[in-house]
Design an enzyme around this catalytic site. Structure first.
Site, PDB file in Angstrom:
ATOM      1  CB  THR A  10     -15.377  -9.295 -27.301  1.00 58.20           C
ATOM      2  OG1 THR A  10     -16.680  -9.069 -26.733  1.00 58.20           O
ATOM      3  CG2 THR A  10     -14.628  -7.975 -27.433  1.00 58.20           C
ATOM      4  N   GLY A  11     -17.405 -11.581 -28.844  1.00 57.43           N
ATOM      5  CA  GLY A  11     -18.049 -12.878 -28.611  1.00 57.43           C
ATOM      6  C   GLY A  11     -17.481 -13.955 -29.532  1.00 57.43           C
ATOM      7  NE  ARG A  12     -19.181 -18.687 -27.022  1.00 53.67           N
ATOM      8  CZ  ARG A  12     -19.928 -19.362 -26.157  1.00 53.67           C
ATOM      9  NH1 ARG A  12     -19.531 -20.554 -25.760  1.00 53.67           N
ATOM     10  NH2 ARG A  12     -21.062 -18.883 -25.697  1.00 53.67           N
ATOM     11  CG  ASN A  98     -30.429 -12.131 -26.570  1.00 52.40           C
ATOM     12  OD1 ASN A  98     -29.605 -11.756 -25.730  1.00 52.40           O
ATOM     13  ND2 ASN A  98     -30.322 -13.287 -27.196  1.00 52.40           N
ATOM     14  CB  THR A 122     -28.856 -11.119 -31.311  1.00 54.44           C
ATOM     15  OG1 THR A 122     -27.676 -10.333 -31.449  1.00 54.44           O
ATOM     16  CG2 THR A 122     -29.086 -11.474 -29.854  1.00 54.44           C
ATOM     17  CG  ASN A 123     -30.608 -17.204 -32.445  1.00 55.00           C
ATOM     18  OD1 ASN A 123     -31.275 -17.007 -33.462  1.00 55.00           O
ATOM     19  ND2 ASN A 123     -29.572 -18.034 -32.408  1.00 55.00           N
ATOM     20  NE  ARG A 154     -26.633 -25.270 -39.312  1.00 60.14           N
ATOM     21  CZ  ARG A 154     -26.905 -24.555 -38.222  1.00 60.14           C
ATOM     22  NH1 ARG A 154     -28.158 -24.272 -37.908  1.00 60.14           N
ATOM     23  NH2 ARG A 154     -25.926 -24.135 -37.442  1.00 60.14           N
ATOM     24  CG  HIS A 178     -32.660 -19.419 -37.235  1.00 57.61           C
ATOM     25  ND1 HIS A 178     -32.084 -20.485 -37.885  1.00 57.61           N
ATOM     26  CD2 HIS A 178     -31.814 -19.120 -36.205  1.00 57.61           C
ATOM     27  CE1 HIS A 178     -30.949 -20.807 -37.281  1.00 57.61           C
ATOM     28  NE2 HIS A 178     -30.764 -20.002 -36.250  1.00 57.61           N
TER      29      HIS A 178
HETATM   30  N1  LIG Z   1     -28.810 -16.447 -36.187  1.00 55.48           N
HETATM   31  C1  LIG Z   1     -27.918 -17.431 -36.111  1.00 55.48           C
HETATM   32  O1  LIG Z   1     -27.883 -18.315 -36.966  1.00 55.48           O
HETATM   33  C2  LIG Z   1     -26.937 -17.434 -34.980  1.00 55.48           C
HETATM   34  C3  LIG Z   1     -25.812 -18.262 -35.019  1.00 55.48           C
HETATM   35  C4  LIG Z   1     -24.943 -18.274 -33.931  1.00 55.48           C
HETATM   36  C5  LIG Z   1     -25.188 -17.443 -32.834  1.00 55.48           C
HETATM   37  N2  LIG Z   1     -26.294 -16.661 -32.854  1.00 55.48           N
HETATM   38  C6  LIG Z   1     -26.599 -15.779 -31.721  1.00 55.48           C
HETATM   39  O2  LIG Z   1     -25.597 -14.776 -31.606  1.00 55.48           O
HETATM   40  C7  LIG Z   1     -25.521 -14.332 -30.254  1.00 55.48           C
HETATM   41  C8  LIG Z   1     -24.068 -14.376 -29.793  1.00 55.48           C
HETATM   42  O3  LIG Z   1     -23.612 -15.711 -29.747  1.00 55.48           O
HETATM   43  P1  LIG Z   1     -22.104 -16.034 -29.261  1.00 55.48           P
HETATM   44  O4  LIG Z   1     -21.949 -17.502 -29.313  1.00 55.48           O
HETATM   45  O5  LIG Z   1     -21.132 -15.175 -29.986  1.00 55.48           O
HETATM   46  O6  LIG Z   1     -22.180 -15.551 -27.719  1.00 55.48           O
HETATM   47  P2  LIG Z   1     -20.987 -15.031 -26.805  1.00 55.48           P
HETATM   48  O7  LIG Z   1     -21.476 -15.139 -25.396  1.00 55.48           O
HETATM   49  O8  LIG Z   1     -19.707 -15.681 -27.157  1.00 55.48           O
HETATM   50  O9  LIG Z   1     -20.863 -13.478 -27.179  1.00 55.48           O
HETATM   51  C9  LIG Z   1     -21.876 -12.567 -26.837  1.00 55.48           C
HETATM   52  C10 LIG Z   1     -21.444 -11.156 -27.167  1.00 55.48           C
HETATM   53  O10 LIG Z   1     -22.515 -10.293 -26.753  1.00 55.48           O
HETATM   54  C11 LIG Z   1     -22.004  -9.322 -25.850  1.00 55.48           C
HETATM   55  N3  LIG Z   1     -23.006  -9.060 -24.812  1.00 55.48           N
HETATM   56  C12 LIG Z   1     -23.480  -9.946 -23.910  1.00 55.48           C
HETATM   57  N4  LIG Z   1     -24.342  -9.314 -23.081  1.00 55.48           N
HETATM   58  C13 LIG Z   1     -24.410  -8.026 -23.486  1.00 55.48           C
HETATM   59  C14 LIG Z   1     -25.106  -6.871 -23.015  1.00 55.48           C
HETATM   60  N5  LIG Z   1     -25.896  -6.935 -21.944  1.00 55.48           N
HETATM   61  N6  LIG Z   1     -24.937  -5.707 -23.698  1.00 55.48           N
HETATM   62  C15 LIG Z   1     -24.128  -5.644 -24.771  1.00 55.48           C
HETATM   63  N7  LIG Z   1     -23.422  -6.693 -25.240  1.00 55.48           N
HETATM   64  C16 LIG Z   1     -23.565  -7.875 -24.607  1.00 55.48           C
HETATM   65  C17 LIG Z   1     -20.735  -9.934 -25.246  1.00 55.48           C
HETATM   66  O11 LIG Z   1     -19.853  -8.916 -24.795  1.00 55.48           O
HETATM   67  C18 LIG Z   1     -20.184 -10.693 -26.452  1.00 55.48           C
HETATM   68  O12 LIG Z   1     -19.475  -9.798 -27.292  1.00 55.48           O
HETATM   69  C19 LIG Z   1     -26.465 -15.263 -29.463  1.00 55.48           C
HETATM   70  O13 LIG Z   1     -27.720 -14.635 -29.285  1.00 55.48           O
HETATM   71  C20 LIG Z   1     -26.609 -16.466 -30.375  1.00 55.48           C
HETATM   72  O14 LIG Z   1     -27.787 -17.195 -30.158  1.00 55.48           O
HETATM   73  C21 LIG Z   1     -27.161 -16.624 -33.880  1.00 55.48           C
HETATM   74  O1  LIG Z   2     -28.672 -22.867 -32.619  1.00 53.38           O
HETATM   75  C1  LIG Z   2     -28.326 -21.803 -32.104  1.00 53.38           C
HETATM   76  O2  LIG Z   2     -28.743 -21.390 -31.008  1.00 53.38           O
HETATM   77  C2  LIG Z   2     -27.322 -20.954 -32.840  1.00 53.38           C
HETATM   78  C3  LIG Z   2     -27.779 -20.653 -34.229  1.00 53.38           C
HETATM   79  O3  LIG Z   2     -29.080 -20.175 -34.286  1.00 53.38           O
HETATM   80  C4  LIG Z   2     -27.577 -21.799 -35.168  1.00 53.38           C
HETATM   81  O4  LIG Z   2     -28.546 -22.277 -35.775  1.00 53.38           O
HETATM   82  O5  LIG Z   2     -26.417 -22.215 -35.351  1.00 53.38           O
END
Ligand SMILES: NC(=O)c1ccc[n+]([C@@H]2O[C@H](COP(=O)([O-])OP(=O)(O)OC[C@H]3O[C@@H](n4cnc5c(N)ncnc54)[C@H](O)[C@@H]3O)[C@@H](O)[C@H]2O)c1
Ligand SMILES: O=C(O)C[C@H](O)C(=O)O
Length: 320
Positions: A10-12, A98, A122-123, A154, A178
């Site tokens: 459900t997250g972004r 996290n 997740t980060n 990138r 990362h």
């Molecule tokens: N590795 C990468 O390149 C990369 C890229 C983008 C985002 N991310 C990471 O992905 C994660 C999600 O980002 P987003 O923008 O979708 O965030 P978001 O806030 O839109 O979505 C977060 C999701 O996690 C769930 N969540 C939040 N707290 C929770 C909990 N306590 N227990 C269970 N589920 C929980 C929410 O319900 C939601 O589905 C972040 O940690 C972000 O840093 C990593």
């Molecule tokens: O930068 C962030 O926190 C999100 C992700 O890791 C990214 O590089 O797009």
């Protein structure tokens, strides 16, 4: 039959990644997973993605669940649950918060889908990959993270633009964290198959500016649009396709490294790895001295942070 589950759907990022994955050939089922209380949101997303599949003319089945027992039968499980960073934060600031979210999710995956492959997003992704490996109890080949794949893509675009060539002519890698200590491998960068340092224009290449831009890419997008979505979402789909299609591609992802890079390791970090239906295995490589020193520093940083988080998790669990 292939089933891909997205936990955090459900997250972004989770919702766009689910959309991207639903278009991969030979993915028959995409299961949207989330916490109890998110039922309406998951159901609505499943209806929307089902409409999307209908519009694209594909027969992908979109299901949803809040029960970890339904992870069973998944070939790949993508985990995007957790908090994202806000403007001004470093990804490492999210580590403990996290880890507390990812550890129980990993335990449930180990229990209900022990044969799956986990793709951690997740980060801070390198530390969360180690958390998933530890708490799932699964094998290192089964647990990997997006790592520096997106950073490598990138950088690839910046190089292609500079040399005015199609992106497919550029091969490059960023290894390590990362994050701030990432290491560009100029020694492994080619344009049209020619080593970049053999091109006359190499001496003028603004390498530091390019790498700074890659390092700041995520924070720039978060500051101005709230979240990074399409870049990581499509990168996730590429990795899922590589597994489901048993493609044996070598991509730069966060994987448990023993000694594949000059005997440096014992941590999860971005390295070139072979990816197929069996999972992910780092490739043994040799790199130049300056790159090696920078990679060693990156490994030390992530290893220390990971150990610190494991200790804190142990304390939290022993204090109930
Ligand atoms: N590795 C990468 O390149 C990369 C890229 C983008 C985002 N991310 C990471 O992905 C994660 C999600 O980002 P987003 O923008 O979708 O965030 P978001 O806030 O839109 O979505 C977060 C999701 O996690 C769930 N969540 C939040 N707290 C929770 C909990 N306590 N227990 C269970 N589920 C929980 C929410 O319900 C939601 O589905 C972040 O940690 C972000 O840093 C990593
Ligand atoms: O930068 C962030 O926190 C999100 C992700 O890791 C990214 O590089 O797009």
């Amino acid at each position: 039959m292939s089933k891909v589950t997205i936990i955090g759907a459900t997250g972004r990022l989770g919702s766009f990644a689910s959309h991207a994955i639903s278009g991969i050939p030979h993915v028959d089922e995409v299961m949207l997973a989330g916490r109890p209380g998110r039922e309406n949101s998951l159901m609505a997303l499943s209806h929307d993605l089902t409409d999307s599949c209908a519009a694209r003319g594909t027969g992908t089945k979109i299901t949803w669940s809040t029960s970890p027992a339904d992870y069973a039968g998944s070939d790949v499980i993508v985990v995007t649950s957790g908090v994202p960073r806000k403007e001004g934060q470093d990804r490492t600031d999210l580590a403990l918060e996290n880890a507390r979210i990812i550890a129980p999710i990993a335990e449930q995956i180990g229990k209900y889908a022990p044969d799956a492959i986990i793709l951690m997003i997740t980060n801070p992704v390198d530390v969360m990959t180690a958390v998933a490996l530890r708490y799932s109890g699964m094998e290192p080949r089964q647990v990997f993270g997006l790592g520096t794949h997106l950073d490598s893509m990138r950088l690839k675009v910046l190089i292609a633009r500079y040399f005015q060539v199609h992106v497919s002519e550029v091969h490059t890698r960023i290894i390590g964290e990362h994050g701030e200590s990432m290491v560009p491998l100029w020694s492994a960068t080619t344009i049209g198959g020619i080593r970049i340092s053999n091109l006359p224009a190499f001496s003028d290449l603004p390498m530091d500016e390019m790498v700074d831009r890659v390092k700041n890419s995520g924070s720039f997008i978060i500051k101005n649009s709230g979240a990074t979505v399409y870049g990581p979402g499509d990168a996730i789909a590429t990795l899922v396709q590589t597994i489901i299609g048993n493609e044996n591609r070598i991509l730069t992802v966060s994987s448990y490294v023993r000694s594949e890079v000059h005997d440096i390791g014992d941590t999860c970090i971005g390295v070139p790895a072979r990816i197929n239906r069996e999972g992910v295995v780092p490739v043994s490589i040799r790199i130049e001295d300056a790159e090696l020193a920078a990679f060693g520093a990156s490994v030390e940083k992530i290893r220390a942070l990971t150990r610190n988080i494991f200790e804190k998790m142990d304390e939290l669990r022993s204090s109930g």
